[in-house]
Design a protein around this motif. Sequence first.
Motif, PDB file in Angstrom:
ATOM      1  N   LYS A 129       1.079  -1.181  -0.314  1.00  0.00           N
ATOM      2  CA  LYS A 129      -0.416   0.512  -0.273  1.00  0.00           C
ATOM      3  C   LYS A 129       0.954   0.945   0.287  1.00  0.00           C
ATOM      4  O   LYS A 129       0.348   2.283  -0.338  1.00  0.00           O
ATOM      5  CB  LYS A 129      -0.996  -0.068   1.011  1.00  0.00           C
ATOM      6  CG  LYS A 129      -1.656  -1.022   1.091  1.00  0.00           C
ATOM      7  CD  LYS A 129      -3.423  -0.539   0.401  1.00  0.00           C
ATOM      8  CE  LYS A 129      -4.137  -1.791  -0.108  1.00  0.00           C
ATOM      9  NZ  LYS A 129      -4.725  -1.650  -1.592  1.00  0.00           N
ATOM     10  N   LYS A 130       1.950   1.159   0.594  1.00  0.00           N
ATOM     11  CA  LYS A 130       2.500   2.201   0.874  1.00  0.00           C
ATOM     12  C   LYS A 130       4.090   2.110   0.177  1.00  0.00           C
ATOM     13  O   LYS A 130       4.811   0.856   0.311  1.00  0.00           O
ATOM     14  CB  LYS A 130       3.654   2.285   1.828  1.00  0.00           C
ATOM     15  CG  LYS A 130       3.917   3.463   2.679  1.00  0.00           C
ATOM     16  CD  LYS A 130       3.944   5.212   1.932  1.00  0.00           C
ATOM     17  CE  LYS A 130       3.565   5.874   3.870  1.00  0.00           C
ATOM     18  NZ  LYS A 130       2.827   6.827   3.949  1.00  0.00           N
TER      19      LYS A 130
ATOM     20  N   ASP B 278      -0.380   3.942  -1.802  1.00  0.00           N
ATOM     21  CA  ASP B 278       0.021   5.533  -1.313  1.00  0.00           C
ATOM     22  C   ASP B 278       1.549   6.216  -1.392  1.00  0.00           C
ATOM     23  O   ASP B 278       2.412   5.377  -1.102  1.00  0.00           O
ATOM     24  CB  ASP B 278      -0.279   5.916   0.049  1.00  0.00           C
ATOM     25  CG  ASP B 278      -0.027   7.218   0.505  1.00  0.00           C
ATOM     26  OD1 ASP B 278       0.650   8.707   0.249  1.00  0.00           O
ATOM     27  OD2 ASP B 278       0.844   6.710   2.014  1.00  0.00           O
ATOM     28  N   VAL B 279       1.430   6.513  -2.954  1.00  0.00           N
ATOM     29  CA  VAL B 279       2.360   6.641  -3.781  1.00  0.00           C
ATOM     30  C   VAL B 279       3.975   8.177  -2.955  1.00  0.00           C
ATOM     31  O   VAL B 279       3.231   9.270  -2.949  1.00  0.00           O
ATOM     32  CB  VAL B 279       2.753   7.255  -4.974  1.00  0.00           C
ATOM     33  CG1 VAL B 279       4.431   7.101  -6.180  1.00  0.00           C
ATOM     34  CG2 VAL B 279       2.337   5.923  -5.485  1.00  0.00           C
ATOM     35  N   VAL B 280       4.700   8.178  -2.708  1.00  0.00           N
ATOM     36  CA  VAL B 280       5.299   9.290  -2.206  1.00  0.00           C
ATOM     37  C   VAL B 280       5.773   9.889  -2.112  1.00  0.00           C
ATOM     38  O   VAL B 280       7.679   8.647  -2.898  1.00  0.00           O
ATOM     39  CB  VAL B 280       5.754   9.210  -0.385  1.00  0.00           C
ATOM     40  CG1 VAL B 280       6.428   9.946   0.371  1.00  0.00           C
ATOM     41  CG2 VAL B 280       4.157   8.289   0.377  1.00  0.00           C
TER      42      VAL B 280
ATOM     43  N   GLY C 230      12.647  18.427  -4.292  1.00  0.00           N
ATOM     44  CA  GLY C 230      11.704  18.994  -5.505  1.00  0.00           C
ATOM     45  C   GLY C 230      10.109  18.403  -6.083  1.00  0.00           C
ATOM     46  O   GLY C 230       9.348  18.994  -5.713  1.00  0.00           O
ATOM     47  N   GLU C 231      10.371  16.627  -6.255  1.00  0.00           N
ATOM     48  CA  GLU C 231       9.878  16.242  -6.616  1.00  0.00           C
ATOM     49  C   GLU C 231       7.946  16.258  -5.470  1.00  0.00           C
ATOM     50  O   GLU C 231       6.970  16.758  -5.818  1.00  0.00           O
ATOM     51  CB  GLU C 231       9.622  15.307  -6.864  1.00  0.00           C
ATOM     52  CG  GLU C 231      10.333  14.898  -8.780  1.00  0.00           C
ATOM     53  CD  GLU C 231       9.197  15.539  -9.644  1.00  0.00           C
ATOM     54  OE1 GLU C 231       8.059  15.473  -9.729  1.00  0.00           O
ATOM     55  OE2 GLU C 231      10.098  14.963 -10.441  1.00  0.00           O
ATOM     56  N   TRP C 232       8.395  16.112  -3.735  1.00  0.00           N
ATOM     57  CA  TRP C 232       7.601  16.153  -2.981  1.00  0.00           C
ATOM     58  C   TRP C 232       7.057  16.810  -2.504  1.00  0.00           C
ATOM     59  O   TRP C 232       5.821  17.681  -2.359  1.00  0.00           O
ATOM     60  CB  TRP C 232       8.796  15.854  -1.961  1.00  0.00           C
ATOM     61  CG  TRP C 232       7.662  15.249  -0.356  1.00  0.00           C
ATOM     62  CD1 TRP C 232       7.421  14.481  -0.169  1.00  0.00           C
ATOM     63  CD2 TRP C 232       7.402  16.134   0.295  1.00  0.00           C
ATOM     64  NE1 TRP C 232       6.577  14.534   0.729  1.00  0.00           N
ATOM     65  CE2 TRP C 232       6.875  15.551   1.534  1.00  0.00           C
ATOM     66  CE3 TRP C 232       8.603  17.089   0.473  1.00  0.00           C
ATOM     67  CZ2 TRP C 232       6.933  16.275   2.942  1.00  0.00           C
ATOM     68  CZ3 TRP C 232       8.040  18.012   2.400  1.00  0.00           C
ATOM     69  CH2 TRP C 232       7.080  17.392   3.329  1.00  0.00           C
ATOM     70  N   ILE C 233       7.845  18.712  -2.851  1.00  0.00           N
ATOM     71  CA  ILE C 233       7.551  19.412  -2.704  1.00  0.00           C
ATOM     72  C   ILE C 233       5.704  19.895  -3.531  1.00  0.00           C
ATOM     73  O   ILE C 233       5.290  20.440  -3.378  1.00  0.00           O
ATOM     74  CB  ILE C 233       8.854  20.802  -3.608  1.00  0.00           C
ATOM     75  CG1 ILE C 233       9.735  21.277  -1.603  1.00  0.00           C
ATOM     76  CG2 ILE C 233       7.279  22.364  -3.193  1.00  0.00           C
ATOM     77  CD1 ILE C 233      10.620  21.655  -2.165  1.00  0.00           C
ATOM     78  N   LEU C 234       5.913  19.493  -4.628  1.00  0.00           N
ATOM     79  CA  LEU C 234       5.387  19.031  -6.455  1.00  0.00           C
ATOM     80  C   LEU C 234       3.990  18.748  -5.472  1.00  0.00           C
ATOM     81  O   LEU C 234       2.873  18.695  -5.913  1.00  0.00           O
ATOM     82  CB  LEU C 234       5.964  19.230  -7.425  1.00  0.00           C
ATOM     83  CG  LEU C 234       6.862  20.396  -7.586  1.00  0.00           C
ATOM     84  CD1 LEU C 234       7.506  19.474  -9.202  1.00  0.00           C
ATOM     85  CD2 LEU C 234       6.544  21.684  -8.103  1.00  0.00           C
ATOM     86  N   GLN C 235       4.098  17.078  -4.654  1.00  0.00           N
ATOM     87  CA  GLN C 235       3.364  16.662  -4.889  1.00  0.00           C
ATOM     88  C   GLN C 235       2.695  17.460  -3.790  1.00  0.00           C
ATOM     89  O   GLN C 235       0.938  17.091  -3.610  1.00  0.00           O
ATOM     90  CB  GLN C 235       3.787  15.176  -4.369  1.00  0.00           C
ATOM     91  CG  GLN C 235       2.528  14.151  -3.991  1.00  0.00           C
ATOM     92  CD  GLN C 235       3.627  12.902  -3.638  1.00  0.00           C
ATOM     93  OE1 GLN C 235       4.706  13.008  -2.772  1.00  0.00           O
ATOM     94  NE2 GLN C 235       3.004  11.434  -4.442  1.00  0.00           N
TER      95      GLN C 235
ATOM     96  N   ALA D 101       8.297   2.816   6.035  1.00  0.00           N
ATOM     97  CA  ALA D 101       6.731   2.161   5.983  1.00  0.00           C
ATOM     98  C   ALA D 101       6.429   1.746   4.860  1.00  0.00           C
ATOM     99  O   ALA D 101       5.931   0.094   4.566  1.00  0.00           O
ATOM    100  CB  ALA D 101       5.674   3.147   6.972  1.00  0.00           C
ATOM    101  N   ALA D 102       7.856   2.069   3.735  1.00  0.00           N
ATOM    102  CA  ALA D 102       7.335   1.406   2.338  1.00  0.00           C
ATOM    103  C   ALA D 102       7.714   0.409   2.184  1.00  0.00           C
ATOM    104  O   ALA D 102       9.070  -0.196   2.795  1.00  0.00           O
ATOM    105  CB  ALA D 102       7.956   2.782   1.561  1.00  0.00           C
ATOM    106  N   GLU D 103       6.742  -0.569   1.402  1.00  0.00           N
ATOM    107  CA  GLU D 103       6.840  -1.665   1.194  1.00  0.00           C
ATOM    108  C   GLU D 103       7.480  -2.446  -0.469  1.00  0.00           C
ATOM    109  O   GLU D 103       8.074  -3.200  -0.443  1.00  0.00           O
ATOM    110  CB  GLU D 103       5.351  -2.489   0.584  1.00  0.00           C
ATOM    111  CG  GLU D 103       4.706  -2.183   2.656  1.00  0.00           C
ATOM    112  CD  GLU D 103       3.152  -2.107   2.535  1.00  0.00           C
ATOM    113  OE1 GLU D 103       2.800  -1.208   1.995  1.00  0.00           O
ATOM    114  OE2 GLU D 103       2.707  -3.331   2.783  1.00  0.00           O
ATOM    115  N   VAL D 104       7.090  -1.239  -1.138  1.00  0.00           N
ATOM    116  CA  VAL D 104       7.849  -0.845  -2.885  1.00  0.00           C
ATOM    117  C   VAL D 104       8.724   0.402  -2.241  1.00  0.00           C
ATOM    118  O   VAL D 104       7.985   0.972  -2.366  1.00  0.00           O
ATOM    119  CB  VAL D 104       6.952  -1.187  -3.245  1.00  0.00           C
ATOM    120  CG1 VAL D 104       7.503  -1.402  -4.895  1.00  0.00           C
ATOM    121  CG2 VAL D 104       5.654  -2.772  -3.523  1.00  0.00           C
TER     122      VAL D 104
END
Lengths: 239, 476
Positions: free
Chosen positions: B107-108, B132-134, B139-144, B199-202
């Motif tokens: 999921k994460k 839930d894609v983080v 930079g990408e995170w700011i945009l997200q 927490a990420a699984e992938v």
Amino acid sequence: MKVSLFVTCLIDMFQSDVGRDTVELLEHLGCEVDFPEGQTCCGQPAYNSGYLKESMESMKHMINVFQDSEYVVTPSGSCGTMFHEYPNIFAGDAEWEPKAIELANKTYELTQFIVEVLKVEDVGASLPARATYHTSCHMTRLLGVKEAPLTLLKNVKGLEFTELPDKHNCCGFGGTFSVKMSQISEHMVDEKVRHVESTKADILVGADAGCLMNIGGRISRTGKPIEVMHIATVLNSRK
Amino acid sequence: MGMKIGTAAFKERVDQGLSDSFMRGAVSAAQGRLRDGRLNAAEELGNWEDWRSHGEEIRKHTLEHLDYYLEMLVDNVSKRGGHVFFAQTAEEANEYITNVVKKKGAKKIVKSKSMVTEEISMNEALEKIGCDVVESDLGEWILQVDDHDPPSHIVAPALHKNKEQIRDVFRDKLGYKNSEKPEELALFAREQLREEFLAAEVGITGCNFAIADSGTVTLVTNEGNARMATTLPKTQITVMGMERIVPSWEEMEVLVSLLTRAAVGQKLTSYITALTGPKGEGDVDGPEEFHLVVVDNGRSKILGTEFQEALHCIRCAACINVCPVYRHVGGHSYGSIYPGPIGAVLSPLLGGYDDYKELPYASTLCAACTEACPVKIPLHELLIKHRQKIVEKEGKAPVFESLSMKAFRMGTASPTMYNIGSKLAPKMMKPFVKEDKIANGPGPLKNWTSIRDFPAPSNERFRDWFKNREKEESKS
């Protein structure tokens, strides 16, 4: 030395005084100048707009016009660059490629010719003024002529020279770009004019009529007290 | 999101860009920094032109033998226990990726920076199946966080935002309470992201260079986020454009040397992560499962055409950092996640002329891009080739333009016609001349004179002056 002048269509029609200055300057330096009358345009407006077939006809015509010339000299970095592009454009064409190479090999931009061929660095000009210089893109990046105009300008008596900030950025002319994308062009030329103003120069010098028409046209529209001058005119000044 | 950004027409997008003074300030400042950085790094390395030629040769050779090297890559990844999937389309790629994720019941998902996953809208596909894609690139995170604001630059996706705007995004969306100091902003992002990594699984990454003869994927970052994304989650998926490949480590070293210098003016980035297949026996970290998705999505159609050199791109953005048009309109004006000169070349190839026919004209052909490219892609020439295609094959040029070009041919291929035309033009312009200039031009001059004056034609053409002078001389 025998020199054929490729005056360019813009100078022929809109800035004939630059053409005269070029002739007088070359003669002053001991050249015998002829003007092959059949010359028209290098083809760049059509070529850069994607009209290859249309442009190739003018290119072939120009190749023929200058066939017998020993040296071809032009007061335009951009149009000179176009002659140097001909071999790429006619690559693989058995008839025209060799002719295109021959033309490219004998074509020089004016300041390049003076410095590289005539081996002159001081043309004996004098012009009491504060000046800055616009490096046009095709002349510096594609033709690779960077130092020659500066060398000549620095030896003009009375000329106080200031470097233009961000000189590497295009002025926003770009041929048909200036009318097709005039909103973008406006912001580009405005930034250029701001930089020219920041040098406190009385004169903006350049070696390409296109760029000078663009920057000069904006300066004239916005009423700035800056004179725009082709480098041939500066080098032919004896004030 | 896909490659296309928004639905506004080109002119509207440009107007919006030109009126965004914050963005323009941020972009011109960044351009200055990045350009200086590249030039200094190139000078420090020495023989920059030789390096560029070497880079060009490597890219040319690799693309000419792409099938051979891709096969080698597949063999070597498989030998190391990785899975490889060739996706012809974005849909095929997303289907494969979502299936892997579904099988894992994940999921994460944590991502490191990747343009190709933007291109194929992978995040949306994963969100559709409830993931839930983080994004973990800062930079990408700011945009997200900023409601999926599209990237405006391929290396620095949030280049259009200044630090005050980033502070506001963090404050409004995440309750950030500190200042706009970059250190404080970065610390905040790090704390938030650390939790996501754990927490990420992938983990999903892009790929700077895949090394064919070892089956390795390499990632170039400054934040270390790609290393986190490839070591913490149990499953790793790497998505690469099919051209993002080098024969061996030797060529990779040359291209990385060019990439980091051309992109950010660094000798080397803080992290170069190289990953060869899943975790082996005795390895302490690394993913248990490794998938490599090779995306075509229109690239093979470019192979063998006059545009093949566009595939040489190593995504350094040096062309974007020197583009005087990009400087004023910003990345979003291009309507594509690939902006600037390379975007103006690539977007019509991958997305078609219908959406991107204006881009090849959004250039003065000043060749700053061609000069800056570390692998010598003749970008401005490719823009001219697009224009040729639009005129000749697509028939999409405006009627007025093709008529004037026909007139151009008549007027320049024959001295007689040129003579008539150049004599006639001043007469026709005369009514518009006031005080030696034209302030209100007719027809095609209108767009010129809307912002600047046009010179009045000379009273006497140069050629007439020259002829008269010769006559006078022969008399005397």
